[in-house]
Design a protein around this motif. Structure first.
Motif, short mmCIF file in Angstrom:
data_model
loop_
_atom_site.label_atom_id
_atom_site.label_comp_id
_atom_site.label_asym_id
_atom_site.label_seq_id
_atom_site.Cartn_x
_atom_site.Cartn_y
_atom_site.Cartn_z
N GLN A 211 -16.02 -11.05 14.98
CA GLN A 211 -15.95 -11.76 13.70
C GLN A 211 -17.07 -12.80 13.59
O GLN A 211 -17.59 -13.08 12.51
CB GLN A 211 -14.57 -12.43 13.54
CG GLN A 211 -13.44 -11.42 13.37
CD GLN A 211 -12.07 -12.10 13.26
OE1 GLN A 211 -12.01 -13.33 13.32
NE2 GLN A 211 -11.04 -11.29 13.08
N LEU A 212 -17.44 -13.41 14.68
CA LEU A 212 -18.49 -14.44 14.65
C LEU A 212 -19.88 -13.82 14.46
O LEU A 212 -20.80 -14.48 13.94
CB LEU A 212 -18.45 -15.26 15.95
CG LEU A 212 -17.20 -16.16 16.12
CD1 LEU A 212 -17.23 -16.82 17.49
CD2 LEU A 212 -17.15 -17.21 15.03
N THR A 213 -20.07 -12.60 14.89
CA THR A 213 -21.40 -11.96 14.75
C THR A 213 -21.69 -11.54 13.32
O THR A 213 -22.85 -11.26 12.96
CB THR A 213 -21.45 -10.73 15.67
OG1 THR A 213 -20.39 -9.83 15.34
CG2 THR A 213 -21.33 -11.14 17.14
N SER B 252 -19.64 -14.11 4.35
CA SER B 252 -19.87 -13.42 3.07
C SER B 252 -19.89 -11.91 3.29
O SER B 252 -19.38 -11.15 2.46
CB SER B 252 -21.18 -13.91 2.45
OG SER B 252 -22.27 -13.68 3.35
N ASP B 253 -20.51 -11.49 4.39
CA ASP B 253 -20.55 -10.04 4.66
C ASP B 253 -19.14 -9.50 4.94
O ASP B 253 -18.81 -8.37 4.54
CB ASP B 253 -21.45 -9.77 5.87
CG ASP B 253 -22.92 -10.09 5.55
OD1 ASP B 253 -23.26 -10.12 4.36
OD2 ASP B 253 -23.67 -10.28 6.53
N LYS C 106 -17.39 -6.72 2.84
CA LYS C 106 -16.90 -5.50 3.50
C LYS C 106 -15.44 -5.24 3.16
O LYS C 106 -15.03 -4.11 2.88
CB LYS C 106 -17.07 -5.64 5.02
CG LYS C 106 -16.81 -4.38 5.80
CD LYS C 106 -17.92 -3.39 5.62
CE LYS C 106 -17.76 -2.21 6.58
NZ LYS C 106 -18.76 -1.17 6.34
N LEU C 107 -14.66 -6.31 3.16
CA LEU C 107 -13.23 -6.17 2.83
C LEU C 107 -13.06 -5.77 1.37
O LEU C 107 -12.20 -4.95 1.03
CB LEU C 107 -12.49 -7.47 3.13
CG LEU C 107 -12.30 -7.83 4.60
CD1 LEU C 107 -11.72 -9.25 4.73
CD2 LEU C 107 -11.37 -6.84 5.27
N SER C 108 -13.87 -6.36 0.49
CA SER C 108 -13.76 -6.03 -0.94
C SER C 108 -14.09 -4.57 -1.16
O SER C 108 -13.44 -3.86 -1.93
CB SER C 108 -14.71 -6.92 -1.75
OG SER C 108 -14.36 -8.28 -1.60
N GLU C 109 -15.09 -4.13 -0.44
CA GLU C 109 -15.48 -2.73 -0.56
C GLU C 109 -14.34 -1.81 -0.11
O GLU C 109 -14.04 -0.81 -0.76
CB GLU C 109 -16.72 -2.48 0.29
CG GLU C 109 -17.21 -1.04 0.18
CD GLU C 109 -18.43 -0.83 1.08
OE1 GLU C 109 -18.82 0.33 1.25
OE2 GLU C 109 -18.97 -1.82 1.62
#
Length: 753
Positions: free
Chosen positions: A28-30, A34-35, A39-42
């Protein structure tokens, strides 16, 4: 939502970490926030698109399901209303049932309490009514019955909680205590003084109080306690004078005080063992003939009183009262014998006959209504028998060659022991067994000294050293036999009627066997010599001559007479056992007659003068046998045979057949047939000659073939052989004796079949 979309999301590294139970913080830290949001929205959009697609595809089914859901909700609302209506109806029904039930339950409890109160009042009324009867009657037995009934009423209902009955209940308790006190006191007093009416009243009190079994058990325990103390006092060697002051007839209180003063069971302070034994036997005599006898009479008296009362269920207990008392007494004695001190036990063991005599005296005094069992004194028997065995062993100790003095000592010991033990059948049987063992030991010592062998069988010369020793031993056995028989006779008819007497006398046969073993070789030698002498009859000169003299006995007969007299007097008569000698003499005489007759009938050729000579020898044989059998008539059939031969030997063949025609006569058929052969010519040979046997072989064959049928078969064979000889020699006529023989033989065979 398709499977491809699900697999894609699950295999994606980002979604895979996001969907895990424990996401990896490093991953999660890498990735920037926003990404991640993007990614979740997608992913959400993809899922939303997939769901919308499925909704569009299943639109008709969804509408149908929605319609059914509405219908189901309406049905559920209708059922709910029905259930509510049903619940209200059930509640109304419950109230209609429970209210009357609660009312009925309350009324039932009230009725039960009323019934209980009514029962209590009735019991109180009955109690007061019966209580008045208690006050009105003066008979103690009736009072006991009333008290028992009142106690039954009190057990049915707890009347002790009723205030107005407390005084009456106290009166009942006091009345019961008073009755028990009077009954217990008067019962023992009545038993001691044989007051039947007083005892009857006491027993009725206990029976009416329903405690008679307990009362009888207490009486048994009391008697057992008294007897236990009396046994201890006796074993302690207490003076009889003191014991008689506290005997069975004394009151219980005096006995208790006396026991406290004397301390029963304590070791006595005696000056010596002889003094103690004297006091012990005096105390035991008091114990059995005074103390136990007193208790036995009391028990019998009490049982007599019991059986005269209407006891109902307690009758069986009363019937077995005496047996329970006696069983307790026997167990008490057995326990006392086993637990007694060693010096007391030793005295009792050594004086067991005296103890048994006291026991039998007690049985006699009570008319055998009580008898001791065999197990009571069994613990003392071993010690007494050991003492007896030692006494017998002392009599035979260090004895290698028994003599009359040893026998006298043994018999004196046996007389002492048997006379002492005759008081008891079991004890005398055991002592007899010990005596039989000692007798066997004596015979073993004798048997070891008996000489057997060829030197003990000679009967030609005077007895040698071995034979003289055997005669001495046999006479010692006979002396012992006679001494034991005198002992049995001296013990009287009481002992003679016991099994022990038969056992003792029958055991003497074992000793007699040794005598027979010593005598048998001598008798066998005499028989053998007699056989040889009688065989010499065939060599007697002049038997076929008509000039032979009939005066005096023949040579073989003189030799036989001399031999019998010499051998019998020197070898047989020295034996003192006359019964054995008489039996041996009869056996020898019978054998002599048998051999004489068998040799007599087989002699061929023989003249009439020779027959007269042998006929005279029949009478001379009687004289030869008289020294060994004075009364020849006791020989029975053998003696009659000898007399018959004396009269038949000189008759004609036809007369011989006529006089012996009766079957089962004195003269056996084969003897008659052999005699007939003696009248025949040479061509008609005798049966044994036909078989190729000599005279000695014939006698051996006759001895081993005692059956008359076998002997007749031998003669039949000889006749068949004679027929063959006649045919072979072309003889025109049979011997005149032949038809007589054949006819006689056929007649005999008919009767045999």
């Amino acid at each position: 939502m398709t499977e491809e979309l699900c697999d894609k999301i699950e295999k994606d590294e980002f979604f895979k970490n996001f969907l895990a139970d424990k996401p990896s913080p490093e991953l999660q830290l890498t990735v920037a926030i926003s990404d991640q949001i993007g990614k979740l929205s997608e992913g959400i959009e993809q899922l939303s698109s997939a769901l919308q697609k499925q909704v569009r595809e299943q639109y008709g089914a969804l509408l149908s399901q929605a319609k059914h859901a509405g219908t189901l909700n309406s049905s559920i609302e209708s059922i709910s209303s029905h259930i509510e209506t049903l619940r209200f109806g059930a509640e109304r029904l419950r109230r209609q049932i429970t209210v009357p039930y609660e009312l009925l339950e309350t009324q039932t409890k009230v009725l039960g309490r009323l019934h209980e109160a009514s029962h209590v009042l009735r019991q109180c009324a009955r109690f007061l009514q019966v209580h008045k009867e208690l006050a009105r009657t003066s008979d103690l037995a009736e009072q006991a019955g009333i008290v028992n009934e009142l106690e039954g009423l009190m057990e049915d209902v707890d009347l002790t909680k009723i205030d107005f009955l407390r005084e009456e209940i106290g009166t009942v308790t006091k009345a019961k205590q008073r009755l028990l006190k009077v009954a217990n006191r008067d019962l023992f007093e009545g038993i001691l003084k044989n007051k039947q009416e007083q005892v009857d009243v006491c027993l009725r009190i206990f029976h009416n109080l329903k405690i008679l079994p307990k009362c009888l058990n207490n009486v048994l325990e009391t008697f057992s306690t008294y007897l236990r103390d009396a046994i201890k006092e006796s074993f302690a060697g207490t003076d009889v004078a003191k014991l008689r002051k506290t005997g069975a007839s004394s009151p219980a209180k005096e006995r208790q005080d006396a026991r406290q003063m004397k301390g029963p069971g304590k070791a006595p302070a005696l000056t010596n063992s002889s003094n103690f034994r004297t006091k012990l036997w005096q105390a035991l005599e008091w114990l059995f003939l005074d103390e136990m006898f007193g208790h036995c009479t009391q028990v019998l008296f009490l049982q007599k009183c019991l059986l005269q009362l209407p006891l109902g269920d307690d009758y069986k207990l009363a019937k077995e009262f005496d047996r329970q008392f006696w069983d307790n007494l026997e167990k008490l004695l057995m326990k006392s014998f086993k637990s007694a001190q060693s010096h007391v036990t030793q005295t009792l063991q050594q004086g067991l006959p005296k103890l048994l005599s006291l026991a039998r005296g007690l049985e006699t005094k009570v008319d055998h209504q009580f008898t001791f069992g065999e197990k009571v004194f069994s613990s003392l028997e071993a010690g007494y028998l050991e003492k007896c065995a030692n006494n017998f062993k002392v009599a035979l100790a260090d004895v290698d060659f028994p003599n009359q003095e040893v026998i006298d000592t043994l018999v004196r010991v046996a007389s002492t022991e048997l006379n002492a033990a005759i008081v008891d059948p079991r004890l005398i049987d055991l002592v007899t067994g010990v005596l039989c063992v000692s007798n066997k030991d004596l015979w073993n010592k004798i048997e070891r000294n008996v000489k057997l062998g060829s030197d003990t069988q000679q009967v030609v010369d005077n007895p040698n050293v071995s034979q003289s020793q055997n005669i001495t031993l046999a006479n010692i056995i006979h002396y012992h036999h006679e001494a034991i028989n005198r002992l049995v006779s001296n013990l009287g008819p009481k002992f003679a009627g016991l099994e022990a007497s038969k056992r003792l006398t029958s055991s003497l046969i074992e000793g007699k066997t040794i005598t027979l073993a010593i005598l048998q070789p001598l008798i066998a030698s005499i028989h053998s010599a007699v056989n040889v002498i009688l065989l010499s009859m065939h060599r007697e000169p002049g038997l076929n001559s008509n000039n032979i003299s009939t005066a005096g006995p023949s040579l073989y007969m003189k030799e036989l007479q001399d031999f019998i007299i010499r051998s019998w007097s020197t070898h047989i008569l020295p034996f003192n056992d006359r019964a054995v000698i008489e039996e041996a003499g009869q056996s020898l005489a019978i054998r002599c007659i048998e051999l004489f007759v068998q040799n007599l009938v087989t002699i061929r050729p023989i003249s009439f003068a020779g027959r007269q000579r042998l006929k005279a020898d029949c009478h001379h044989l009687e004289g030869a046998l008289k020294p060994i059998v004075p009364d020849l008539s006791s020989l029975g059939k053998s003696f009659r045979l000898l007399r018959a031969m004396a009269s038949l030997y000189t008759v004609t063949p036809q007369e011989l057949v006529n006089q012996t025609a009766d079957v089962g006569g004195v003269v056996p058929p084969y003897i008659v047939l052999f005699m007939l052969f003696g009248y025949a010519g040479n061509d008609m040979a005798s049966p044994h000659v036909t078989a190729g046997w000599g005279n000695e072989k014939l006698l051996q064959w006759l001895e081993s073939h005692s059956s008359e049928r076998d002997r007749l078969e031998l003669i039949t064979g000889a006749l068949q052989k004679y027929r063959t000889v006649v045919r072979q020699k072309n003889i025109t006529q049979y011997d005149p004796i032949f038809p007589i023989v054949t006819n006689y033989l056929e007649n005999v065979k008919k009767h045999l079949n």
